[in-house]
Design a protein around this motif. Structure first.
Motif, PDB file in Angstrom:
ATOM      1  N   ASP A 101       0.831  -1.215   0.000  1.00 41.08           N
ATOM      2  CA  ASP A 101       0.000   0.000   0.000  1.00 41.08           C
ATOM      3  C   ASP A 101       0.855   1.251   0.000  1.00 41.08           C
ATOM      4  OD1 ASP A 101       0.463   0.995   2.678  1.00 41.08           O
ATOM      5  OD2 ASP A 101      -1.081  -0.324   3.481  1.00 41.08           O
ATOM      6  N   VAL A 102       0.177   2.399  -0.163  1.00 33.65           N
ATOM      7  CA  VAL A 102       0.882   3.674  -0.270  1.00 33.65           C
ATOM      8  C   VAL A 102       0.534   4.572   0.930  1.00 33.65           C
ATOM      9  CG1 VAL A 102       0.947   3.507  -2.786  1.00 33.65           C
ATOM     10  CG2 VAL A 102      -0.892   4.803  -1.725  1.00 33.65           C
ATOM     11  N   ALA A 103       0.208   3.951   2.056  1.00 30.97           N
ATOM     12  CA  ALA A 103      -0.266   4.718   3.210  1.00 30.97           C
ATOM     13  C   ALA A 103       0.795   5.670   3.739  1.00 30.97           C
ATOM     14  CB  ALA A 103      -0.681   3.754   4.325  1.00 30.97           C
ATOM     15  N   ALA A 104       0.377   6.916   3.983  1.00 34.31           N
ATOM     16  CA  ALA A 104       1.277   7.885   4.596  1.00 34.31           C
ATOM     17  C   ALA A 104       0.863   8.152   6.047  1.00 34.31           C
ATOM     18  CB  ALA A 104       1.263   9.181   3.796  1.00 34.31           C
ATOM     19  N   GLY A 135       7.460   7.516   3.626  1.00 33.09           N
ATOM     20  CA  GLY A 135       7.563   6.212   4.294  1.00 33.09           C
ATOM     21  C   GLY A 135       8.464   5.265   3.544  1.00 33.09           C
ATOM     22  N   GLY A 136       8.241   5.093   2.240  1.00 36.68           N
ATOM     23  CA  GLY A 136       9.021   4.132   1.461  1.00 36.68           C
ATOM     24  C   GLY A 136      10.344   4.696   0.982  1.00 36.68           C
ATOM     25  N   LEU A 137      10.277   5.865   0.322  1.00 31.66           N
ATOM     26  CA  LEU A 137      11.505   6.430  -0.258  1.00 31.66           C
ATOM     27  C   LEU A 137      12.507   6.801   0.845  1.00 31.66           C
ATOM     28  CD1 LEU A 137      13.202   7.433  -2.604  1.00 31.66           C
ATOM     29  CD2 LEU A 137      11.852   9.546  -2.623  1.00 31.66           C
ATOM     30  N   GLY A 138      12.029   7.461   1.904  1.00 27.58           N
ATOM     31  CA  GLY A 138      12.926   7.844   3.002  1.00 27.58           C
ATOM     32  C   GLY A 138      13.588   6.623   3.620  1.00 27.58           C
ATOM     33  N   ASP A 139      12.836   5.531   3.726  1.00 30.46           N
ATOM     34  CA  ASP A 139      13.374   4.303   4.305  1.00 30.46           C
ATOM     35  C   ASP A 139      14.425   3.684   3.386  1.00 30.46           C
ATOM     36  OD1 ASP A 139      13.563   2.119   6.094  1.00 30.46           O
ATOM     37  OD2 ASP A 139      12.107   1.000   4.908  1.00 30.46           O
ATOM     38  N   THR A 221       6.218  15.307  11.389  1.00 35.19           N
ATOM     39  CA  THR A 221       6.493  13.871  11.421  1.00 35.19           C
ATOM     40  C   THR A 221       5.738  13.117  10.337  1.00 35.19           C
ATOM     41  OG1 THR A 221       6.883  14.115  13.764  1.00 35.19           O
ATOM     42  CG2 THR A 221       6.567  11.879  12.961  1.00 35.19           C
ATOM     43  N   MET A 222       6.481  12.367   9.546  1.00 33.93           N
ATOM     44  CA  MET A 222       5.913  11.609   8.433  1.00 33.93           C
ATOM     45  C   MET A 222       6.108  10.105   8.679  1.00 33.93           C
ATOM     46  SD  MET A 222       4.668  14.074   6.740  1.00 33.93           S
ATOM     47  CE  MET A 222       4.079  13.285   5.241  1.00 33.93           C
ATOM     48  N   SER A 319       8.932  -3.020   5.816  1.00 34.52           N
ATOM     49  CA  SER A 319       9.001  -1.800   5.011  1.00 34.52           C
ATOM     50  C   SER A 319       9.941  -2.022   3.830  1.00 34.52           C
ATOM     51  CB  SER A 319       9.509  -0.652   5.883  1.00 34.52           C
ATOM     52  OG  SER A 319      10.852  -0.915   6.234  1.00 34.52           O
ATOM     53  N   ALA A 320       9.960  -1.033   2.928  1.00 35.00           N
ATOM     54  CA  ALA A 320      10.760  -1.161   1.705  1.00 35.00           C
ATOM     55  C   ALA A 320      12.223  -1.468   2.002  1.00 35.00           C
ATOM     56  CB  ALA A 320      10.663   0.144   0.911  1.00 35.00           C
TER      57      ALA A 320
END
Ligand SMILES: NC(=O)c1ccc[n+]([C@@H]2O[C@H](COP(=O)([O-])OP(=O)(O)OC[C@H]3O[C@@H](n4cnc5c(N)ncnc54)[C@H](OP(=O)(O)O)[C@@H]3O)[C@@H](O)[C@H]2O)c1
Length: 343
Positions: A101-104, A135-139, A221-222, A319-320
């Motif tokens: 999913d793309v949940a933020a 969430g994904g890219l930052g990780d 906070t994201m 997570s990613a």
């Protein structure tokens, strides 16, 4: 094209869902269009010849089962995920297929880990929440910046957005998250989420060129505060947002993104600057690109591609950065992201 290329897209006609459908088609997948509004699904299908339309609402498990029947995986683009996440994950578990999913939403993402970790692992299936810009890219960047470090003292994720122009879905997700927090702020400190009422301060963040030093809201906070510490041993995870972009969210009449190119992308540019500190040492990974909603599609579809070709590192909820080879994943997105890693 075998059924292993069929991917159900829940929330297919939303702003982000449309980018995901287009990206799936571009990469040779067969999207099944799902969501709660049959008319909007049919209208979307009219512009994509021959795609299957399977309406389903989240309170109708049988309809969700029909939507996922025969699919190799499902990607959920319908938010607020506080409402849609668990029912679609339950359907994915019943179907025995991976879920992305793309949940933020911080709390919804934390719920996905807490509620489904054991069941997903026992089933040997894969669930990747927040497989998106936030969430994904930052990780992926934090994991890449860490390199051979196994622990760090701090991860800082600074978002240099030229503007935001939030969609209705972003605003709704923000409202739901604020309600869940009772209007309080949240941060990740001392290895856990902490709710507080402190005023958010503005600080100067030294983004690399061409952005340069800009005012950002500290502790804006994201979802990275859920994804990063879900697998990296880092007690302090902070995220920052360019002041101008943050103001777009609270504008009295926020305007949605407008397309400026053939891919439907807006003119918005972004720079995500991730700094990891351990002892006196610092490592950095920076990504730049155009349109945070559009870039979510290649992030999610690259994840689906890797899951369906067995290029995963674990099962269960991850997570990613934990699920995939992070530097390799980012390199695969070179058409969409420019990357600078400094060890
Ligand atoms: N993590 C990230 O970086 C990132 C990136 C992009 C998007 N997102 C998130 O993804 C979500 C969608 O964003 P968007 O930009 O696509 O917004 P959008 O254009 O407003 O679309 C929202 C979609 O969600 C559907 N939806 C809402 N509530 C639903 C429910 N209860 N059941 C079924 N469908 C429901 C909507 O259907 P209706 O039209 O029928 O209401 C619509 O298809 C938001 O939560 C946003 O925060 C996150």
């Amino acid at each position: 094209m075998g059924s292993g290329r069929t991917v159900a897209v829940f929330g297919a006609y939303g702003h982000t869902g449309r980018f995901v459908v287009a990206e799936l088609l571009e990469r040779g997948f067969v999207p099944v269009l799902s969501g709660r509004d049959a008319d909007k699904l049919r209208a979307l299908a009219a512009s994509h010849d021959g795609l299957d339309v399977r309406p389903a609402s989240v309170d109708d498990p049988a309809a969700l089962d029909r939507a996922l029947a025969g699919a190799a995986a499902v990607v959920n683009c319908a938010g607020p995920f506080a409402v849609t996440g668990a029912p679609v994950i339950e359907a994915a578990l019943r179907a025995g297929i991976p879920y992305v999913d793309v949940a933020a939403e911080i709390e919804a993402n934390a719920d996905t880990f807490a509620r489904f970790r054991d069941r997903a692992r026992a089933a040997g299936t894969v669930i990747v929440p927040a497989m998106a810009f936030y969430g994904g890219l930052g990780d992926l960047l934090a994991t890449t910046a860490m390199g051979d470090w196994t622990t760090a003292d701090e991860v800082h994720v600074a978002y240099g957005l030229s503007s935001w122009h939030p969609t209705a879905g972003t605003l709704a997700a923000g409202r739901v998250s604020r309600e869940r927090r009772g209007g309080r702020h949240v941060r990740h400190t001392g290895g856990r989420l902490e709710y507080h009422d402190d005023a958010l301060s503005v600080v100067e963040w030294p983004f690399p060129a061409p952005l340069g030093t800009r005012p950002v809201i500290g502790e804006f906070t994201m979802a990275d505060v859920v994804t990063v510490p879900s697998h990296l041993a880092v007690p302090e995870v902070r995220t920052y947002m360019a002041v101008d972009a943050a103001q777009d969210l609270t504008a009295p009449d926020p305007s949605a993104p407008t397309a400026v190119d053939g891919r439907g992308r807006s003119a918005q540019t972004f720079l995500v600057d991730v700094v990891v500190r351990s002892g006196g040492a610092e490592r950095r990974a920076v990504a730049a690109g155009q349109d945070i909603y559009a870039v979510t599609a290649p992030l999610a579809v690259e994840a689906l591609h890797r899951i369906l070709t067995g290029r995963t590192r674990t099962t269960g909820v991850a997570s990613a950065g934990e699920m995939f080879d992070a530097p390799d994943f980012l390199r695969a997105l070179s058409a969409h992201l420019s990357l600078d890693v400094r060890h």
